[in-house]
Design a protein around this motif. Structure first.
Motif, mmCIF file in Angstrom:
data_model
loop_
_atom_site.group_PDB
_atom_site.id
_atom_site.type_symbol
_atom_site.label_atom_id
_atom_site.label_comp_id
_atom_site.label_asym_id
_atom_site.label_seq_id
_atom_site.Cartn_x
_atom_site.Cartn_y
_atom_site.Cartn_z
ATOM 1 N N PRO A 1 0.802 -1.235 0.000
ATOM 2 C CA PRO A 1 0.000 0.000 0.000
ATOM 3 C C PRO A 1 0.830 1.277 0.000
ATOM 4 O O PRO A 1 0.490 2.221 -0.725
ATOM 5 C CB PRO A 1 -0.825 -0.112 1.289
ATOM 6 C CG PRO A 1 -0.892 -1.572 1.566
ATOM 7 C CD PRO A 1 0.405 -2.142 1.074
ATOM 8 N N ASP A 2 1.914 1.329 0.769
ATOM 9 C CA ASP A 2 2.736 2.542 0.803
ATOM 10 C C ASP A 2 3.385 2.812 -0.553
ATOM 11 O O ASP A 2 3.413 3.948 -1.024
ATOM 12 C CB ASP A 2 3.817 2.440 1.888
ATOM 13 C CG ASP A 2 3.228 2.473 3.291
ATOM 14 O OD1 ASP A 2 2.067 2.927 3.445
ATOM 15 O OD2 ASP A 2 3.909 2.040 4.238
ATOM 16 N N ALA A 3 3.894 1.771 -1.183
ATOM 17 C CA ALA A 3 4.508 1.918 -2.503
ATOM 18 C C ALA A 3 3.450 2.276 -3.542
ATOM 19 O O ALA A 3 3.694 3.077 -4.441
ATOM 20 C CB ALA A 3 5.228 0.634 -2.899
ATOM 21 N N PHE A 4 2.270 1.695 -3.403
ATOM 22 C CA PHE A 4 1.161 1.994 -4.320
ATOM 23 C C PHE A 4 0.824 3.478 -4.262
ATOM 24 O O PHE A 4 0.702 4.139 -5.300
ATOM 25 C CB PHE A 4 -0.059 1.152 -3.944
ATOM 26 C CG PHE A 4 -1.193 1.258 -4.920
ATOM 27 C CD1 PHE A 4 -1.351 0.304 -5.913
ATOM 28 C CD2 PHE A 4 -2.109 2.305 -4.860
ATOM 29 C CE1 PHE A 4 -2.394 0.391 -6.827
ATOM 30 C CE2 PHE A 4 -3.152 2.396 -5.755
ATOM 31 C CZ PHE A 4 -3.295 1.438 -6.746
ATOM 32 N N LEU B 1 1.273 6.429 -7.359
ATOM 33 C CA LEU B 1 -0.149 6.157 -7.622
ATOM 34 C C LEU B 1 -0.449 5.923 -9.108
ATOM 35 O O LEU B 1 -1.093 4.940 -9.462
ATOM 36 C CB LEU B 1 -1.015 7.270 -7.064
ATOM 37 C CG LEU B 1 -2.513 7.032 -7.091
ATOM 38 C CD1 LEU B 1 -2.880 5.782 -6.307
ATOM 39 C CD2 LEU B 1 -3.257 8.241 -6.542
ATOM 40 N N GLU B 2 0.015 6.815 -9.976
ATOM 41 C CA GLU B 2 -0.309 6.689 -11.400
ATOM 42 C C GLU B 2 0.271 5.407 -11.994
ATOM 43 O O GLU B 2 -0.416 4.664 -12.703
ATOM 44 C CB GLU B 2 0.207 7.905 -12.168
ATOM 45 C CG GLU B 2 -0.255 7.912 -13.608
ATOM 46 C CD GLU B 2 0.154 9.194 -14.345
ATOM 47 O OE1 GLU B 2 0.303 9.088 -15.574
ATOM 48 O OE2 GLU B 2 0.305 10.242 -13.711
ATOM 49 N N GLU B 3 1.551 5.123 -11.696
ATOM 50 C CA GLU B 3 2.180 3.901 -12.194
ATOM 51 C C GLU B 3 1.470 2.658 -11.645
ATOM 52 O O GLU B 3 1.252 1.700 -12.373
ATOM 53 C CB GLU B 3 3.651 3.860 -11.798
ATOM 54 C CG GLU B 3 4.529 4.827 -12.564
ATOM 55 C CD GLU B 3 5.978 4.767 -12.116
ATOM 56 O OE1 GLU B 3 6.325 3.905 -11.289
ATOM 57 O OE2 GLU B 3 6.767 5.589 -12.596
ATOM 58 N N SER B 4 1.135 2.693 -10.366
ATOM 59 C CA SER B 4 0.488 1.549 -9.739
ATOM 60 C C SER B 4 -0.884 1.278 -10.344
ATOM 61 O O SER B 4 -1.270 0.132 -10.544
ATOM 62 C CB SER B 4 0.358 1.780 -8.228
ATOM 63 O OG SER B 4 1.628 1.893 -7.641
#
Length: 133
Positions: A119-122, A126-129
């Motif tokens: 979740p933190d990396a997401f 945000l856009e890439e995820s």
């Protein structure tokens, strides 16, 4: 008899134009993709399909860790894949590289298991995820 999943897979293969379809698993180094890739590799010797695993990181994965013991049935597919499996590197966020990879491999079925699971990396990307997931 066959399990429900095996019957559905057989039905799907009957719709494909090639006698030996190719299945691409994206995210084959992740938890879901690795489990599916392992299952399809186990069945590949007795089924009529090819399996391609693709990932972005961890391109050499051990699908059969030490605690996995092959059955006593003498399943040669398990013995052959007991060493680490090499995956194709694929950056799904690179449209040109992904298009080139798909044109080269020509998969009949694509199972998209790649995702950002933290979740933190997401949220940090945000856009890439969102594009990846």
């Amino acid at each position: 008899g066959y399990s429900i999943a095996e019957r559905r897979m057989r039905s799907l293969f009957e719709l494909l134009p090639r006698p030996t379809p190719t299945i691409l698993i994206t995210g084959a180094s992740g938890m879901l993709g690795r489990a599916l890739h392992r299952l399809l590799l186990q069945k590949a010797s007795s089924a009529s399909y090819n399996v391609i695993g693709a990932g972005y990181t961890r391109l050499e994965v051990d699908h059969y860790p030490a605690y996995f013991t092959p059955s006593n049935s003498g399943d040669s597919a398990l013995k052959q894949t007991s060493s680490p499996v090499k995956l194709h590197r694929l950056d799904l966020l690179d449209l040109d590289a992904t298009s080139e990879f798909l044109q080269k491999q020509c998969p009949d079925i694509i199972v998209h298991c790649a995702a950002e699971r933290y979740p933190d990396a997401f949220e940090a990307k945000l856009e890439e995820s969102m594009k990846l997931n």
